[in-house]
Motif scaffolding. Structure first.
Motif, PDB file in Angstrom:
ATOM      1  N   TYR A   1      36.841   8.872  -7.756  1.00  0.00           N
ATOM      2  CA  TYR A   1      35.969   9.163  -8.889  1.00  0.00           C
ATOM      3  C   TYR A   1      35.601  10.648  -8.912  1.00  0.00           C
ATOM      4  O   TYR A   1      35.603  11.277  -9.984  1.00  0.00           O
ATOM      5  CB  TYR A   1      34.699   8.326  -8.795  1.00  0.00           C
ATOM      6  CG  TYR A   1      33.596   8.766  -9.727  1.00  0.00           C
ATOM      7  CD1 TYR A   1      33.640   8.468 -11.087  1.00  0.00           C
ATOM      8  CD2 TYR A   1      32.517   9.508  -9.251  1.00  0.00           C
ATOM      9  CE1 TYR A   1      32.644   8.888 -11.948  1.00  0.00           C
ATOM     10  CE2 TYR A   1      31.516   9.928 -10.102  1.00  0.00           C
ATOM     11  CZ  TYR A   1      31.584   9.617 -11.441  1.00  0.00           C
ATOM     12  OH  TYR A   1      30.593  10.045 -12.285  1.00  0.00           O
ATOM     13  N   ILE A   2      35.313  11.207  -7.750  1.00  0.00           N
ATOM     14  CA  ILE A   2      34.950  12.618  -7.664  1.00  0.00           C
ATOM     15  C   ILE A   2      36.118  13.480  -8.143  1.00  0.00           C
ATOM     16  O   ILE A   2      35.939  14.443  -8.891  1.00  0.00           O
ATOM     17  CB  ILE A   2      34.551  12.990  -6.225  1.00  0.00           C
ATOM     18  CG1 ILE A   2      33.258  12.253  -5.841  1.00  0.00           C
ATOM     19  CG2 ILE A   2      34.353  14.493  -6.081  1.00  0.00           C
ATOM     20  CD1 ILE A   2      32.927  12.339  -4.366  1.00  0.00           C
ATOM     21  N   ASP A   3      37.336  13.145  -7.718  1.00  0.00           N
ATOM     22  CA  ASP A   3      38.515  13.898  -8.153  1.00  0.00           C
ATOM     23  C   ASP A   3      38.672  13.846  -9.663  1.00  0.00           C
ATOM     24  O   ASP A   3      39.070  14.831 -10.304  1.00  0.00           O
ATOM     25  CB  ASP A   3      39.777  13.339  -7.488  1.00  0.00           C
ATOM     26  CG  ASP A   3      39.917  13.802  -6.037  1.00  0.00           C
ATOM     27  OD1 ASP A   3      39.193  14.739  -5.646  1.00  0.00           O
ATOM     28  OD2 ASP A   3      40.737  13.212  -5.309  1.00  0.00           O
ATOM     29  N   ALA A   4      38.362  12.694 -10.264  1.00  0.00           N
ATOM     30  CA  ALA A   4      38.484  12.545 -11.717  1.00  0.00           C
ATOM     31  C   ALA A   4      37.481  13.430 -12.449  1.00  0.00           C
ATOM     32  O   ALA A   4      37.809  14.081 -13.447  1.00  0.00           O
ATOM     33  CB  ALA A   4      38.291  11.086 -12.120  1.00  0.00           C
ATOM     34  N   VAL A   5      36.247  13.488 -11.957  1.00  0.00           N
ATOM     35  CA  VAL A   5      35.216  14.307 -12.594  1.00  0.00           C
ATOM     36  C   VAL A   5      35.542  15.789 -12.470  1.00  0.00           C
ATOM     37  O   VAL A   5      35.246  16.577 -13.372  1.00  0.00           O
ATOM     38  CB  VAL A   5      33.831  14.016 -11.970  1.00  0.00           C
ATOM     39  CG1 VAL A   5      32.761  14.940 -12.550  1.00  0.00           C
ATOM     40  CG2 VAL A   5      33.438  12.574 -12.210  1.00  0.00           C
TER      41      VAL A   5
ATOM     42  N   LEU B   1      23.661  13.033  -3.564  1.00  0.00           N
ATOM     43  CA  LEU B   1      23.602  13.358  -4.991  1.00  0.00           C
ATOM     44  C   LEU B   1      24.629  14.425  -5.360  1.00  0.00           C
ATOM     45  O   LEU B   1      25.063  14.520  -6.511  1.00  0.00           O
ATOM     46  CB  LEU B   1      22.201  13.846  -5.370  1.00  0.00           C
ATOM     47  CG  LEU B   1      21.063  12.817  -5.287  1.00  0.00           C
ATOM     48  CD1 LEU B   1      19.730  13.488  -5.576  1.00  0.00           C
ATOM     49  CD2 LEU B   1      21.308  11.671  -6.269  1.00  0.00           C
ATOM     50  N   ALA B   2      25.006  15.232  -4.383  1.00  0.00           N
ATOM     51  CA  ALA B   2      25.961  16.314  -4.622  1.00  0.00           C
ATOM     52  C   ALA B   2      27.377  15.806  -4.834  1.00  0.00           C
ATOM     53  O   ALA B   2      28.282  16.609  -5.106  1.00  0.00           O
ATOM     54  CB  ALA B   2      25.936  17.302  -3.462  1.00  0.00           C
ATOM     55  N   MET B   3      27.585  14.498  -4.713  1.00  0.00           N
ATOM     56  CA  MET B   3      28.913  13.960  -5.012  1.00  0.00           C
ATOM     57  C   MET B   3      29.238  14.101  -6.494  1.00  0.00           C
ATOM     58  O   MET B   3      30.403  14.025  -6.884  1.00  0.00           O
ATOM     59  CB  MET B   3      29.002  12.492  -4.570  1.00  0.00           C
ATOM     60  CG  MET B   3      29.005  12.362  -3.063  1.00  0.00           C
ATOM     61  SD  MET B   3      29.020  10.663  -2.505  1.00  0.00           S
ATOM     62  CE  MET B   3      28.817  10.947  -0.738  1.00  0.00           C
ATOM     63  N   MET B   4      28.210  14.291  -7.318  1.00  0.00           N
ATOM     64  CA  MET B   4      28.432  14.655  -8.703  1.00  0.00           C
ATOM     65  C   MET B   4      28.648  16.166  -8.740  1.00  0.00           C
ATOM     66  O   MET B   4      27.717  16.931  -8.523  1.00  0.00           O
ATOM     67  CB  MET B   4      27.230  14.282  -9.567  1.00  0.00           C
ATOM     68  CG  MET B   4      27.325  14.805 -11.001  1.00  0.00           C
ATOM     69  SD  MET B   4      28.780  14.174 -11.869  1.00  0.00           S
ATOM     70  CE  MET B   4      29.043  15.467 -13.079  1.00  0.00           C
ATOM     71  N   PRO B   5      29.877  16.628  -8.973  1.00  0.00           N
ATOM     72  CA  PRO B   5      30.145  18.072  -8.969  1.00  0.00           C
ATOM     73  C   PRO B   5      29.228  18.812  -9.938  1.00  0.00           C
ATOM     74  O   PRO B   5      28.981  18.378 -11.052  1.00  0.00           O
ATOM     75  CB  PRO B   5      31.607  18.144  -9.437  1.00  0.00           C
ATOM     76  CG  PRO B   5      32.199  16.834  -8.996  1.00  0.00           C
ATOM     77  CD  PRO B   5      31.097  15.828  -9.190  1.00  0.00           C
ATOM     78  N   GLY B   6      28.725  19.940  -9.479  1.00  0.00           N
ATOM     79  CA  GLY B   6      27.774  20.708 -10.259  1.00  0.00           C
ATOM     80  C   GLY B   6      26.364  20.580  -9.727  1.00  0.00           C
ATOM     81  O   GLY B   6      25.499  21.408 -10.012  1.00  0.00           O
ATOM     82  N   THR B   7      26.113  19.523  -8.939  1.00  0.00           N
ATOM     83  CA  THR B   7      24.777  19.303  -8.385  1.00  0.00           C
ATOM     84  C   THR B   7      24.442  20.342  -7.324  1.00  0.00           C
ATOM     85  O   THR B   7      23.338  20.894  -7.306  1.00  0.00           O
ATOM     86  CB  THR B   7      24.667  17.898  -7.777  1.00  0.00           C
ATOM     87  OG1 THR B   7      24.972  16.932  -8.762  1.00  0.00           O
ATOM     88  CG2 THR B   7      23.266  17.651  -7.245  1.00  0.00           C
TER      89      THR B   7
ATOM     90  N   ALA C   1      22.136  11.746   9.848  1.00  0.00           N
ATOM     91  CA  ALA C   1      21.979  12.258   8.488  1.00  0.00           C
ATOM     92  C   ALA C   1      23.299  12.330   7.726  1.00  0.00           C
ATOM     93  O   ALA C   1      23.323  12.223   6.499  1.00  0.00           O
ATOM     94  CB  ALA C   1      21.330  13.639   8.529  1.00  0.00           C
ATOM     95  N   VAL C   2      24.409  12.497   8.442  1.00  0.00           N
ATOM     96  CA  VAL C   2      25.693  12.661   7.767  1.00  0.00           C
ATOM     97  C   VAL C   2      26.347  11.331   7.400  1.00  0.00           C
ATOM     98  O   VAL C   2      27.253  11.284   6.560  1.00  0.00           O
ATOM     99  CB  VAL C   2      26.651  13.498   8.656  1.00  0.00           C
ATOM    100  CG1 VAL C   2      27.260  12.651   9.755  1.00  0.00           C
ATOM    101  CG2 VAL C   2      27.748  14.135   7.813  1.00  0.00           C
ATOM    102  N   VAL C   3      25.880  10.232   7.986  1.00  0.00           N
ATOM    103  CA  VAL C   3      26.507   8.921   7.755  1.00  0.00           C
ATOM    104  C   VAL C   3      26.546   8.529   6.274  1.00  0.00           C
ATOM    105  O   VAL C   3      27.597   8.078   5.779  1.00  0.00           O
ATOM    106  CB  VAL C   3      25.808   7.829   8.596  1.00  0.00           C
ATOM    107  CG1 VAL C   3      26.255   6.440   8.156  1.00  0.00           C
ATOM    108  CG2 VAL C   3      26.119   8.030  10.069  1.00  0.00           C
ATOM    109  N   PRO C   4      25.440   8.648   5.504  1.00  0.00           N
ATOM    110  CA  PRO C   4      25.507   8.259   4.087  1.00  0.00           C
ATOM    111  C   PRO C   4      26.606   8.991   3.320  1.00  0.00           C
ATOM    112  O   PRO C   4      27.332   8.379   2.519  1.00  0.00           O
ATOM    113  CB  PRO C   4      24.117   8.638   3.555  1.00  0.00           C
ATOM    114  CG  PRO C   4      23.232   8.566   4.751  1.00  0.00           C
ATOM    115  CD  PRO C   4      24.068   9.057   5.885  1.00  0.00           C
ATOM    116  N   ALA C   5      26.756  10.298   3.556  1.00  0.00           N
ATOM    117  CA  ALA C   5      27.774  11.069   2.849  1.00  0.00           C
ATOM    118  C   ALA C   5      29.184  10.646   3.247  1.00  0.00           C
ATOM    119  O   ALA C   5      30.092  10.600   2.405  1.00  0.00           O
ATOM    120  CB  ALA C   5      27.580  12.563   3.120  1.00  0.00           C
ATOM    121  N   LEU C   6      29.375  10.305   4.528  1.00  0.00           N
ATOM    122  CA  LEU C   6      30.700   9.876   4.983  1.00  0.00           C
ATOM    123  C   LEU C   6      31.109   8.576   4.301  1.00  0.00           C
ATOM    124  O   LEU C   6      32.247   8.430   3.833  1.00  0.00           O
ATOM    125  CB  LEU C   6      30.701   9.703   6.504  1.00  0.00           C
ATOM    126  CG  LEU C   6      30.475  10.953   7.350  1.00  0.00           C
ATOM    127  CD1 LEU C   6      30.550  10.609   8.830  1.00  0.00           C
ATOM    128  CD2 LEU C   6      31.480  12.038   7.000  1.00  0.00           C
TER     129      LEU C   6
END
Length: 269
Positions: free
Chosen positions: A94-98, A148-154, A80-85
């Motif tokens: 990109y996440i740091d920029a947002v 989906l949580a890679m978008m901060p705020g999700t 289950a953790v592979v996609p997030a890794l």
């Protein structure tokens, strides 16, 4: 960042990491409100205190994590953790920029709130009541939802809980599997941030920032202890609320909190 500010951030992390309200959004608001400079150590601190939150889950569910006779449990979490890794590594910059723009984070917080208002009605006929009934396929699907949580705020917990309910899990089972999945996910993120990531301003790795002076190391240790204690309280409270009221209270909270953040960052900041 001084000691009081570090304690406040750690409390917020512990309170919000496992409930579906976005710990990142809350920490960004707190840092902005108290004028905490977003230097490399602050960025590292906000991620590394997740280690304390990880330990809270392991302690609360220690029988599950240390029952080595049920090897399938570890296989599910690993798959289950592979996609997030993979996706987390690809989209790290990109996440740091947002993270530097709180407006979209507040908007996502509000939109996620509306989703939580209706999730209990949308998934009314769960078929999976225990972790043992979760197949590897379902676990991997939940892992993709977590991305989906890679978008901060999700909110990582919101995304994985919704994914679990979409896969037929009861809301308590979905919440608990979200807690379990958080352990390898957050541990990987924390280890990457501490041991592998080079921070742009200082050009130091995380562990070099921690060892740069005694104050940094002290804040790191205190922050993790506080996040650990507060996370234990928050997890127990969250399970109690969803058993009795479902996810609607968290939906309203997100809408109100996101709206206040929008007002603050647009008109008051």
């Amino acid at each position: 960042m001084d000691l009081i500010q570090a304690i406040l951030i750690a409390i917020v992390e512990g309170l919000t990491e496992y409930i579906p309200v976005s710990s990142t959004g809350h920490m960004i608001f707190l840092s902005s409100y108290f004028g905490i400079q977003e230097d490399d150590f602050v960025k590292l601190f906000q991620v590394s205190i997740q280690f304390g939150a990880i330990l809270a889950v392991v302690v609360l569910y220690w029988k599950k994590f240390f029952d080595f006779s049920k090897f399938n449990f570890y296989i599910k979490l690993a798959c289950a953790v592979v996609p997030a890794l993979i996706l987390g590594y690809i989209f790290d910059d990109y996440i740091d920029a947002v993270l530097g723009n709180p407006i979209p984070i507040a908007i996502v917080l509000i939109l996620g709130g509306f989703v939580l208002l209706f999730i209990d009605k949308y998934f009314q006929n769960p078929t999976v009541t225990t972790e043992e009934e979760i197949s590897i396929k379902k676990a991997v699907t939940i892992g993709f939802w977590q991305c989906l949580a890679m978008m901060p705020g999700t909110s990582r917990s919101a995304a994985s809980i919704i994914g679990g309910m979409q896969q037929g899990l009861t809301r308590q089972t979905a919440a608990e599997f979200s807690f379990f999945l958080a352990v390898p996910t957050m541990l990987a993120v924390t280890c990457y941030s501490v041991f592998l990531k080079t921070y742009n301003d200082s050009q130091l790795k995380g562990y070099e920032l921690l060892m740069e002076n005694g104050e940094n190391l002290k804040l790191f240790l205190i922050g993790n202890v506080i996040a650990f204690i507060v996370s234990i309280i928050a997890i127990k409270f969250f399970i109690g609320v969803i058993k009795k009221y479902g996810f609607k209270p968290w939906g309203w909270y997100r809408i109100v909190a996101g709206s206040l953040l929008l007002v603050y960052f647009i008109y008051l900041k």
